[in-house]
Design a protein around this motif. Structure first.
Motif: not given
Length: 1146
Positions: A538-545, A594-600, A617-618
């Protein structure tokens, strides 16, 4: 070592002494008395007799007590050295330095370091010209360096040395050898070791007969064991005891002209002669051995020559070594016989030996007797046959063998053997055996977590060291090192990436190494343990992940990131960064999209690994809608609102509420803890002021923007109900009610009252006044006679009607007769007193319905209304006198009538004034300086009792009046202390509650105080005898005292002459004790005990003594100790001796 010959001593005196001993005698003296005390404490070795054991302990050069040796062997050892001193070689006259280093990283203070030569010779006491000990500390590396410098070395400096370091319970030790080689240019030095140069056996030269007893008597105690070993004394301790006895002073004997010598010495198998000379040849003589009488035999021969008595002992053996004495009558004479063993000779000497490391070595010699005492030396240092020693000494009859099970390189040395009559030496040379590699190490490739097993085999059974990339590897819980015979193994149970390296095995003492390489392979793996459930981040909108995923794999895997069908690159707002041990997903400014699944995905030659990571993104929630105010009160309101349409991806946690005055721009927070509901009740507002409110929504991310303000509202409150509603009057057609205003009116004010009534049995309330009334009294008219009504009153203002105030009971519409009742005030129930001229205003309430009639009388006659004003109302009557006179005094009767009923009351009014003067004042008698006066009370007392008289006097010449007495109550008085020769007039004033009379009555005649008068003859009285023996008028009483608080004992006594007071405790007089203070004042005797303890309890007595007798009283004092909270917390608990007392026992 044995003493050198006289020639050797002379030659070695010119050479400086070696570090370990300056001279032979000085080294022996250094052993001191401790060696004598411990010489017999070591248990005998196998195959050796007990005397041999005692001899072994004598010749340990530089050796301490056996107990000290055992302690050192059992000490806990740990690795403290990081650099140990190494063996070295130096030429005669050269210098050499040995260095030891200790790391101080884990040490709180400097470690203790000692240098030894041989086994226990401490070199710290030998430091000087040829030996120097130095130490230093390097702060940067935290290493202690210890150095031993040997300067101008000599051949006798060679040998084995040891360095010991200790710190608290840690201990470490290191041994090293010093070899001193002869220099071709140096002159040969001669010392005591020259006796060992020849390989053949050198027997001890013949010496003249020596008396061991004389040697011991004249020798230093430190040399006792040396002499015992040298001359074959087996029982040294017994010999020393006998020496101590013989040193005692010998008393002169009357029976013996010549006694026995203190001691005799004889060789084993020899003959000894004891002789005494008697003073009286007729005395019977008896010989004793160790207390047993000796009888004549072939071994014991008695001979008489005149006064001489001789005892011969033939063929002496070790059993004859004893104490002998001879008795003549009651006297005896004693001596000691010492039997000496012959010297032990070396019949077959040692031979030089060469061997390889690890081989068994045996050095053998033969001596002249079985089980003889033999000492072994290595480079001059004695070897002991201890269980933990690597040297084992074997004795088989005359053959003595030194065995080394596995020879080591440092076993190369000169070994020597010594007996009481000879010595021999030989050299042992230990060399390394050529080494062959039977099985070399092999290169290995292993998977991560599998076992690494390296194995090699060499031709010799020697220790070795393992190295990893050139660094020494020590055995640990993870790394196991095995050595069995010629096979060496290196095992790691679970391989790690760091274990990939080049390994090498190096045998000890050989310049050879066996290398191999280990390659560790690891499939790629993602480590997602730090992520949340479902791999959600979970990441806050506007911040850097910056999401870092640890990865492992050998070789390093290739990393690929994707979202949907799009592969991420290493640039842009959303990018992937890859490192050797991790990969990072970076989102510079997170957006809700930007919310959604990312594959590595990870790939390398060993395999592949992939995973999905959900990015969420919250944001803060949207603001709620404008709140609604549903209800208002005096200083509160009720508001509600709807939740926001969007919670920002995180559940709503609660709400913050703010308010402000409508004309203000300053908002004020109303709650500091989140409100979980969608309704709220703001309080503490100002009544009559317009307000607005707004709401903030809060989730885990933060606070939303504020909602729109509510519509403005004004807090207003109705008044409280009217108070004291009561019936004021009832007629046949009306009811009059009265009440008091509300207790609380508020900012909206009070507009008026509404009076309502209903008939009993109905619920219909009828408004009695269509228009509001602002008065607190109202009459309800046109009511049916005989009906019953219920009445209530409401207060009305802009906020509405208040709660009604009900009359508690139904009211009957009919005029009711109320019996008359006079409510006479309390102060009028007694005589009402006023002074002349004061105002009288009395209000007397009464009750009575209807139409009560009031009438007054004074002293049974009607009141003159012109003199006294009377005013009557429905509820009270007033009697008023503007200016009271004495004629207004009297009894006033009041009567209240209602129809045929009446009530009466009487009021006694007393008007008082100042009294008149007294009547005639008469001079009754004059004598000396005294005048007796009498008078009569005044006729007019002012309508109040006479309280006293004031008497004044005046000299006839000046007629100035002076007050003599005031407030005098009698009608006669005696005036004293008048001046002789003067003539006086007297006057008297009367006094009552209003004051003195205006006038005074004066004597008609004057009183002359004559100068010459009659001589007064005083009566004669007999002296009264006040003598009295002591008597206690108040005795002592038993007392309880609290420990730590002063206590007092009191009693009272009388007696004449004044008695002497003495205090006693338990019948013992208390004197000069600062704990007690004694007081006596006006017959009251007090004993103060300062801060008593339980030991101050007992029986206390007070004794009074005068010349007529004595008296005594006593009491018991018990001292209690208080302990709070023993039974009940906070309640005191007393301990008195063995009795327990509660506070309620007092």
């Amino acid at each position: 070592m044995p003493e050198p010959t006289k020639k050797d001593e002379t030659e070695t005196e010119s050479a400086p002494p070696p570090p370990e001993q300056k001279t032979s005698q000085e080294g022996e003296t250094g052993k001191g008395k401790d060696e004598d005390d411990t010489s017999g404490s070591t248990p005998p070795a196998d195959g050796m007799s007990k005397p041999a054991e005692r001899k072994d302990s004598v010749w340990s050069i530089g050796e301490g007590a056996p107990e000290e040796t055992e302690k050192r062997d059992d000490a806990q050892r740990s690795t403290l050295f990081i650099e140990k001193p190494q063996s070295g070689s130096v030429s005669v006259g050269g210098n050499i330095t040995f260095i030891a280093k200790v790391e101080a990283k884990d040490l709180l203070r400097k470690p203790n370091v000692k240098w030894f030569k041989g086994k226990w010779m401490d070199l710290a006491s030998k430091a000087g010209k040829h030996l120097q000990l130095k130490e230093s500390f390097e702060r940067h590396t935290k290493i202690h360096t210890f150095e031993m410098h040997i300067i101008q070395a000599k051949e006798n400096y060679a040998g084995n040395y040891r360095c010991e370091v200790s710190y608290k319970d840690k201990f470490d030790s290191c041994s090293f050898d010093l070899e001193v080689t002869e220099s071709s240019q140096a002159a040969p030095s001669i010392d005591i070791r020259s006796a060992f140069k020849r390989r053949e056996v050198k027997q001890q030269e013949e010496e003249p007969e020596v008396d061991v007893w004389e040697l011991l008597k004249n020798a230093n105690p430190s040399e006792y064991e040396k002499i015992a070993f040298q001359y074959g004394i087996t029982d040294l301790r017994g010999m020393l005891k006998r020496l101590k006895r013989m040193r005692r002073e010998v008393k002169k004997s009357a029976a013996f002209a010549k006694g026995l010598d203190p001691a005799y010495q004889v060789d084993k198998g020899g003959k000894v002669r004891f002789m005494v000379e008697l003073a009286d040849p007729t005395v019977e003589l008896k010989w004793y051995k160790n207390g047993q009488e000796i009888r004549p035999s072939a071994k014991y021969i008695f001979e008489h020559k005149g006064n001489q008595r001789i005892l011969f002992i033939n063929n002496c053996s070790m059993t004859d070594d004893a104490r002998y004495y001879v008795t003549a009558g009651d006297e005896k004479c004693s001596t000691e016989l010492f039997v000496r063993d012959p010297p032990i000779l070396v019949t077959k000497g040692l031979e030089d030996t060469s061997t390889y490391v690890g081989e068994r070595v045996e050095l053998s010699c033969e001596v002249s007797e079985d089980d003889a005492n033999v000492k072994w030396f290595k480079n001059g240092v004695e070897l002991t046959n201890e269980p933990k020693s690597r040297y084992r000494i074997k004795v088989e009859g005359k053959k003595h063998t030194l065995i080394i099970e596995e020879a080591a390189k440092n076993d190369s040395a000169t070994y020597s053997v010594m007996t009481t009559g000879g010595q021999s030496e030989a050299k042992l040379s230990v060399d390394l055996r050529p080494l062959k590699i039977q099985l070399a190490l092999e290169d290995q490739t292993v998977r991560l977590g599998q076992e690494i097993h390296l194995k090699c085999e060499i031709s010799e059974n020697v220790e070795g060291k393992w190295y990893k990339n050139g660094q020494l590897v020590e055995a640990s819980d993870r790394v196991k090192l095995y050595h069995k015979g010629r096979i060496h193994r290196f095992v790691i149970a679970s391989a790690a990436v760091d274990d990939e390296a080049e390994y090498m095995f190096v045998p000890d003492a050989y310049n050879i190494n066996i290398p191999c390489k280990v390659h560790v392979v690891d499939p790629p793996k993602l480590h997602l343990d730090g992520l949340g459930e479902g791999n959600t981040v979970t990441v806050v909108a506007g911040s850097k992940l910056r999401l870092e995923i640890p990865i492992t794999g050998e070789p390093t895997p290739k990393v690929m990131w994707s979202k949907g069908d799009k592969w991420l690159t290493d640039s842009g707002r959303i990018r992937a960064e890859t490192y050797s041990d991790s990969s990072c997903l970076v989102i510079d400014t997170a957006e809700r999209e930007d919310s959604g699944p990312f594959r590595i995905t990870l790939k390398n030659e060993a395999g592949e690994d992939t995973a999905l990571i959900n990015i969420k993104v919250v944001d803060v929630p949207d603001p709620p809608q404008a709140p609604n105010v549903t209800e208002v009160g005096e200083d509160w309101c009720v508001m509600t609102w709807e939740p926001p349409a969007n919670d920002g991806g995180s559940p709503i946690l609660g709400y913050f509420i703010e308010r402000k005055k409508k004309q203000s721009s300053r908002w004020m927070r109303l709650n500091f803890e989140l409100c979980k509901e969608t309704t709220f009740e703001p309080k503490k507002m100002i009544e009559g002021v317009a307000y607005e409110v707004r709401v903030f929504a809060v989730n885990a991310i933060g606070i939303s923007k504020p909602s729109m303000p509510s519509k403005s509202f004004v807090p207003l409150a109705v008044t409280s109900p009217p108070t004291l509603l009561a019936v004021d009057g009832v007629t046949d057609t009306s009811v009059t009610m009265k009440w008091r205003p509300p207790d609380h009116i508020g900012a909206a004010g009070l507009d008026g009252y509404v009076v309502e009534y209903c008939f009993e049995g109905t619920d219909e309330w009828i408004v009695a006044n269509p228009e509001l009334t602002d008065k607190t009294k109202f009459t309800i008219n046109d009511l049916p006679t005989g009906s019953k009504i219920l009445v209530r009153v409401k207060a009305v203002n802009a906020a509405g009607e208040s709660e009604p105030r009900y009359h508690p009971q139904p009211i009957l519409v009919k005029e009711v007769i109320e019996p008359p009742k006079i409510r006479l005030p309390r102060h009028l129930k007694q005589t009402y007193t006023r002074r002349v001229g004061e105002t009288v205003n009395l209000v007397i309430p009464f009750q009575g319905r209807p139409r009560a009639k009031v009438s007054w009388q004074k002293n049974g006659s009607p009141i003159d209304k012109n003199d006294i004003n009377i005013r009557n109302t429905e509820n009270d009557t007033i009697i008023f006198i503007r200016k009271a006179e004495r004629s207004h005094s009297g009894e006033y009767d009041m009567k209240v009538e209602v129809e045929n009923l009446e009530d009466k009351a009487t009021i006694d009014i007393q008007i008082v004034d100042r009294p008149g003067p007294p009547e005639v004042v008469t001079i009754e008698d004059v004598w000396g300086e005294n005048v007796n006066l009498s008078w009569k009370p005044p006729k007019d007392d002012g309508n109040a009792a006479i309280t006293g008289y004031t008497i004044q006097k005046a000299d006839k010449k000046s007629m100035e009046w002076f007050t003599v007495m005031e407030h005098y109550h009698r009608t006669s008085a005696t005036i004293n202390e008048l001046i002789i020769g003067n003539e006086y007039y007297f006057r008297i004033f009367a006094e009552n509650m209003c004051g003195l009379s205006e006038d005074a009555t004066m004597t008609k005649e004057s009183a002359l105080i004559a100068k010459d008068g009659k001589v007064y003859k005083y009566p004669v009285y007999d002296d009264f005898d006040f003598s009295e023996r002591p008597l206690f008028t108040q005795p002592l009483v038993n007392t309880f005292a609290v420990a730590g608080y002063n206590a007092t004992l009191n009693c009272s006594v009388r007696g004449n002459p004044k008695p002497k007071i003495t205090w006693l405790k338990n019948k013992v007089v208390i004197m000069n004790d600062p704990k007690y203070r004694m007081f006596s004042n006006q017959g009251v005797c007090t004993l103060e005990i300062r801060k008593p303890s339980p030991y101050d309890g007992g029986t206390y007595s007070c004794r009074a003594v005068n010349e007529l007798g004595e008296a005594e009283v006593d009491c018991k004092l018990e001292v209690k100790v208080i302990y709070h909270g023993v039974i009940n917390p906070g309640e005191p608990f007393f301990l008195a001796g063995n009795n327990q007392l509660h506070s309620k026992d007092f």
